[in-house]
Write a protein that holds these residues in place. Structure first.
Motif, PDB file in Angstrom:
ATOM      1  N   CYS A 167       0.853  -1.197   0.000  1.00 37.99           N
ATOM      2  CA  CYS A 167       0.000   0.000   0.000  1.00 37.99           C
ATOM      3  C   CYS A 167       0.882   1.237   0.000  1.00 37.99           C
ATOM      4  CB  CYS A 167      -0.916  -0.008   1.220  1.00 37.99           C
ATOM      5  SG  CYS A 167      -1.971   1.455   1.327  1.00 37.99           S
ATOM      6  N   THR A 168       0.627   2.162  -0.908  1.00 41.70           N
ATOM      7  CA  THR A 168       1.428   3.389  -1.002  1.00 41.70           C
ATOM      8  C   THR A 168       0.602   4.628  -0.650  1.00 41.70           C
ATOM      9  OG1 THR A 168       0.916   3.550  -3.371  1.00 41.70           O
ATOM     10  CG2 THR A 168       2.959   2.419  -2.743  1.00 41.70           C
ATOM     11  N   ASN A 169      -0.479   4.424   0.093  1.00 39.43           N
ATOM     12  CA  ASN A 169      -1.342   5.553   0.446  1.00 39.43           C
ATOM     13  C   ASN A 169      -0.835   6.349   1.637  1.00 39.43           C
ATOM     14  OD1 ASN A 169      -3.928   5.614  -1.312  1.00 39.43           O
ATOM     15  ND2 ASN A 169      -3.593   3.450  -0.887  1.00 39.43           N
ATOM     16  N   CYS A 170       0.220   5.871   2.303  1.00 36.32           N
ATOM     17  CA  CYS A 170       0.913   6.667   3.318  1.00 36.32           C
ATOM     18  C   CYS A 170       2.324   6.114   3.442  1.00 36.32           C
ATOM     19  CB  CYS A 170       0.172   6.655   4.663  1.00 36.32           C
ATOM     20  SG  CYS A 170       0.399   5.168   5.643  1.00 36.32           S
ATOM     21  N   GLY A 171       3.115   6.734   4.327  1.00 40.16           N
ATOM     22  CA  GLY A 171       4.511   6.346   4.432  1.00 40.16           C
ATOM     23  C   GLY A 171       4.755   5.013   5.116  1.00 40.16           C
ATOM     24  N   VAL A 172       3.747   4.418   5.740  1.00 38.92           N
ATOM     25  CA  VAL A 172       3.941   3.135   6.423  1.00 38.92           C
ATOM     26  C   VAL A 172       4.223   2.011   5.436  1.00 38.92           C
ATOM     27  CG1 VAL A 172       2.839   1.401   7.911  1.00 38.92           C
ATOM     28  CG2 VAL A 172       2.542   3.837   8.390  1.00 38.92           C
ATOM     29  N   LYS A 173       3.520   2.031   4.285  1.00 40.75           N
ATOM     30  CA  LYS A 173       3.713   1.047   3.208  1.00 40.75           C
ATOM     31  C   LYS A 173       3.482  -0.389   3.697  1.00 40.75           C
ATOM     32  CE  LYS A 173       6.758   3.943   0.411  1.00 40.75           C
ATOM     33  NZ  LYS A 173       8.051   4.070  -0.290  1.00 40.75           N
ATOM     34  N   CYS A 174       2.286  -0.628   4.187  1.00 40.37           N
ATOM     35  CA  CYS A 174       1.913  -1.970   4.637  1.00 40.37           C
ATOM     36  C   CYS A 174       2.024  -2.969   3.487  1.00 40.37           C
ATOM     37  CB  CYS A 174       0.477  -1.969   5.165  1.00 40.37           C
ATOM     38  SG  CYS A 174       0.256  -1.099   6.718  1.00 40.37           S
ATOM     39  N   GLU A 175       2.476  -4.172   3.812  1.00 39.59           N
ATOM     40  CA  GLU A 175       2.541  -5.289   2.855  1.00 39.59           C
ATOM     41  C   GLU A 175       1.363  -6.204   3.164  1.00 39.59           C
ATOM     42  OE1 GLU A 175       6.421  -6.946   3.437  1.00 39.59           O
ATOM     43  OE2 GLU A 175       7.453  -5.128   2.748  1.00 39.59           O
ATOM     44  N   ILE A 176       0.304  -6.080   2.363  1.00 43.49           N
ATOM     45  CA  ILE A 176      -0.989  -6.659   2.725  1.00 43.49           C
ATOM     46  C   ILE A 176      -1.222  -7.981   1.994  1.00 43.49           C
ATOM     47  CG2 ILE A 176      -3.456  -6.218   2.901  1.00 43.49           C
ATOM     48  CD1 ILE A 176      -2.833  -3.223   2.649  1.00 43.49           C
ATOM     49  N   PRO A 177      -1.359  -9.112   2.722  1.00 45.94           N
ATOM     50  CA  PRO A 177      -1.707 -10.390   2.095  1.00 45.94           C
ATOM     51  C   PRO A 177      -3.140 -10.353   1.559  1.00 45.94           C
ATOM     52  CG  PRO A 177      -0.728 -10.726   4.273  1.00 45.94           C
ATOM     53  CD  PRO A 177      -1.042  -9.271   4.149  1.00 45.94           C
ATOM     54  N   ASN A 178      -3.444 -11.235   0.654  1.00 42.68           N
ATOM     55  CA  ASN A 178      -4.767 -11.280   0.034  1.00 42.68           C
ATOM     56  C   ASN A 178      -5.857 -11.453   1.095  1.00 42.68           C
ATOM     57  OD1 ASN A 178      -6.585 -11.374  -2.206  1.00 42.68           O
ATOM     58  ND2 ASN A 178      -6.765 -13.585  -1.895  1.00 42.68           N
ATOM     59  N   GLY A 179      -6.906 -10.622   0.971  1.00 39.93           N
ATOM     60  CA  GLY A 179      -8.053 -10.719   1.862  1.00 39.93           C
ATOM     61  C   GLY A 179      -7.907  -9.955   3.152  1.00 39.93           C
ATOM     62  N   LEU A 180      -6.758  -9.320   3.385  1.00 35.80           N
ATOM     63  CA  LEU A 180      -6.543  -8.611   4.638  1.00 35.80           C
ATOM     64  C   LEU A 180      -6.495  -7.096   4.430  1.00 35.80           C
ATOM     65  CD1 LEU A 180      -3.848 -10.757   6.471  1.00 35.80           C
ATOM     66  CD2 LEU A 180      -6.329 -10.846   6.700  1.00 35.80           C
ATOM     67  N   PHE A 181      -6.718  -6.385   5.547  1.00 39.16           N
ATOM     68  CA  PHE A 181      -6.612  -4.935   5.563  1.00 39.16           C
ATOM     69  C   PHE A 181      -5.187  -4.520   5.904  1.00 39.16           C
ATOM     70  CE2 PHE A 181     -11.005  -5.827   6.832  1.00 39.16           C
ATOM     71  CZ  PHE A 181     -11.715  -5.014   5.966  1.00 39.16           C
ATOM     72  N   GLY A 182      -4.863  -3.240   5.594  1.00 36.39           N
ATOM     73  CA  GLY A 182      -3.649  -2.647   6.113  1.00 36.39           C
ATOM     74  C   GLY A 182      -3.878  -2.196   7.544  1.00 36.39           C
ATOM     75  N   ALA A 183      -2.835  -1.654   8.163  1.00 30.74           N
ATOM     76  CA  ALA A 183      -2.911  -1.283   9.576  1.00 30.74           C
ATOM     77  C   ALA A 183      -3.974  -0.224   9.849  1.00 30.74           C
ATOM     78  CB  ALA A 183      -1.553  -0.783  10.049  1.00 30.74           C
ATOM     79  N   CYS A 184      -4.257   0.650   8.890  1.00 30.40           N
ATOM     80  CA  CYS A 184      -5.243   1.710   9.103  1.00 30.40           C
ATOM     81  C   CYS A 184      -6.667   1.242   8.866  1.00 30.40           C
ATOM     82  CB  CYS A 184      -4.953   2.904   8.192  1.00 30.40           C
ATOM     83  SG  CYS A 184      -5.266   2.564   6.448  1.00 30.40           S
ATOM     84  N   LYS A 185      -6.840   0.027   8.373  1.00 31.97           N
ATOM     85  CA  LYS A 185      -8.150  -0.592   8.109  1.00 31.97           C
ATOM     86  C   LYS A 185      -8.910   0.103   6.972  1.00 31.97           C
ATOM     87  CE  LYS A 185      -7.503  -3.157  11.845  1.00 31.97           C
ATOM     88  NZ  LYS A 185      -6.312  -2.515  12.427  1.00 31.97           N
TER      89      LYS A 185
END
Length: 509
Positions: free
Chosen positions: A64-82
């Motif tokens: 995810c590149t929508n903020c600087g955290v750059k979560c690595e999201i597996p299929n079917g899951l949310f990033g940290a910000c939900k």
């Protein structure tokens, strides 16, 4: 993905308590990471034993590149910000766009949106149960509108003061004093501003209550007040003017934090320097690691002295140095330069977020920064950036709760008045200024003193702030809430008293 060094892990649960995904648990006194991990690195930041580190994810992920955290999201899951979910390789917003329903304009609400008169100059009635000194009626857009006004002594009073400055004024929670007496506290900082709160009922009723209400009154009347913060700055404050901090007038506030400046001026900076450290006491920016800067230039090898938050964003300590940090000389902001990335002659800019102070460095053959004169192009850019900074000023919100004396003069059923205010059937204004009524019980509000009639406040020896309070409501509903209908007077009658002044309320700053 996060891996655990079980030999270093002490089972302290810091990672478990802070993980936004609940993806890490302490089992048998050791951290265990589940498949819900999105590599937000929160656990690494809070681990005091260096027991956690990153490894490459073993399954398909979306970064995810929508903020600087750059979560690595597996299929079917949310990033940290939900907010975003990996839907079979596509990053999808987890909630549909919310659009307010279009509703017809309520003409009654428009009719009661402004008071017929303000309470300034109205006086008061005492004891409390007598009708307010002015209960005035006039026809507005085919509605019989009533405004009830009183200049009420209010003990439950505070003045919330916003001070636009990057200068360090004192720690959150520090006491604010006048002539050595406690007037209030420093509260949380906001974007480019510090907030202090003066007053409150416990200070008003205390041994220095008279000085407290005098200070609130002077601030509300836009008069100069000098305050001292414990272990902090001396403040000269006058609402509507630039603050003076330790004798220095701070005329410009920052355009954004250091990270924001990297984004705001990315295209300019990318053409002028090889690296920039933009100092800010909240978030310092490292240009080539910031997502916006990384699109312009490769990483420079420079590391700032602050604590890493997310790529390109660092936390520095507060102080009276550059950008409100503890950096007194710009070269102190550079912790190290890795010559595996850097090259001799590379240009490093160090700047404040107000762009008043900037310094340029060149990397020498030994990999050390050497200060050099600012180029003509950089000076032109500095002026451009500085021109985007707003004027610093002091502003204040009167922050209070109205009770007996402010309600009994309006109605014999105080609860009905409170309910009418919260429903929007009665509009509360303070010296003509709109008030934001806080949710929950009672009538607790905030109102901008700069939108009020000039010099609206007095104080009394109770001690209390004398506040001009107005309620505006249609006449039928005023009767329904137990209003003093027999005390209603037509506006024409009030005008005939020939004791009035036509004023224009402040529309904007």
């Amino acid at each position: 993905m996060i891996q655990v060094n079980v030999e270093k892990c002490m089972g302290c649960k810091a990672c478990e308590k802070n993980c936004p995904m609940d993806a890490i648990k302490i089992i048998d006194k050791k951290a265990k990471v589940s498949k819900e991990c999105v590599n937000c690195k929160t656990c690494i930041k809070v681990c005091k034993f260096d027991a956690l580190s990153e490894v490459k994810a073993q399954e398909e992920i979306v970064v995810c590149t929508n903020c600087g955290v750059k979560c690595e999201i597996p299929n079917g899951l949310f990033g940290a910000c939900k907010r975003f979910v990996n839907d079979n390789g596509s990053l999808v917003r987890s909630r549909p766009l919310q659009i307010p329903e279009k509703t017809p304009v309520d003409k009654e609400k428009i009719a009661i949106s402004k008071p017929l008169i303000t309470a300034v100059g109205a006086g008061a009635s005492y004891p409390d149960y007598h009708p307010a000194p002015y209960i005035v009626q006039e026809n507005i857009d085919d509605y019989d509108v009533v405004t009830v006004v009183t200049e009420a002594p209010v003990s439950y009073s505070s003045m919330m003061v916003k001070i636009d400055t990057n200068f360090y004024i004192g720690d959150e929670g520090a006491l604010v004093r006048r002539d050595g007496k406690v007037m209030g506290i420093v509260t949380t900082e906001q974007y480019g501003s510090h907030i202090i709160i003066i007053g409150g009922v416990n200070r008003v009723k205390g041994p220095d209550g008279m000085l407290v209400v005098k200070t609130m009154t002077q601030l509300g009347n836009k008069e100069k007040v000098i305050l001292k913060i414990d272990n902090g700055a001396v403040l000269e404050l006058e609402v509507g003017k630039a603050p003076i901090i330790n004798g220095v007038k701070d005329e410009k506030m920052r355009v954004g934090c250091g990270g924001a400046c990297c984004g705001l001026f990315a295209k300019h900076l990318g053409q002028l320097i090889d690296e920039a450290i933009i100092l800010d006491h909240h978030i310092t920016g490292l240009f080539t690691k910031h997502p916006a800067g990384a699109e312009q230039l490769p990483y420079s090898g420079v590391t700032p002295v602050g604590r890493l938050a997310t790529p390109g964003r660092y936390f520095f300590e507060h102080g009276d140095g550059w950008g409100g940090t503890n950096i007194k000389e710009p070269i102190e902001a550079i912790k190290s330069i890795d010559m595996n990335y850097a090259k001799p002659g590379m240009k490093i800019l160090v700047a404040e977020t107000t762009w008043r102070k900037v310094a340029l460095f060149s990397v020498n053959e030994e990999g050390k920064p050497v200060q050099i004169p600012l180029t003509k192009e950089l000076e032109e850019f500095r002026k451009l950036a500085a021109d985007n900074c707003e004027d610093s000023r002091v502003s204040a919100m009167y922050y209070a709760g109205v009770g007996g004396s402010a309600r009994a003069g309006v109605t014999v059923d105080p609860i009905k008045l409170t309910q009418a205010v919260h429903k929007g059937d009665a509009v509360l204004t303070i010296a003509g200024a709109p008030a934001y009524v806080m949710p929950g019980g009672g009538i607790t509000f905030l109102a901008d003193v700069e939108k009020m009639v000039e010099k609206p406040f007095n104080y009394t020896a109770s001690p209390a702030v004398v506040a001009p309070i107005e309620y505006t409501i249609v006449k039928d509903k005023y009767g329904d809430i137990g209003g003093h209908i027999k005390a209603v007077r037509k506006m024409d009658e009030v005008i005939k008293e020939d004791r009035y002044q036509i004023i224009r309320l402040e529309k904007s700053k």
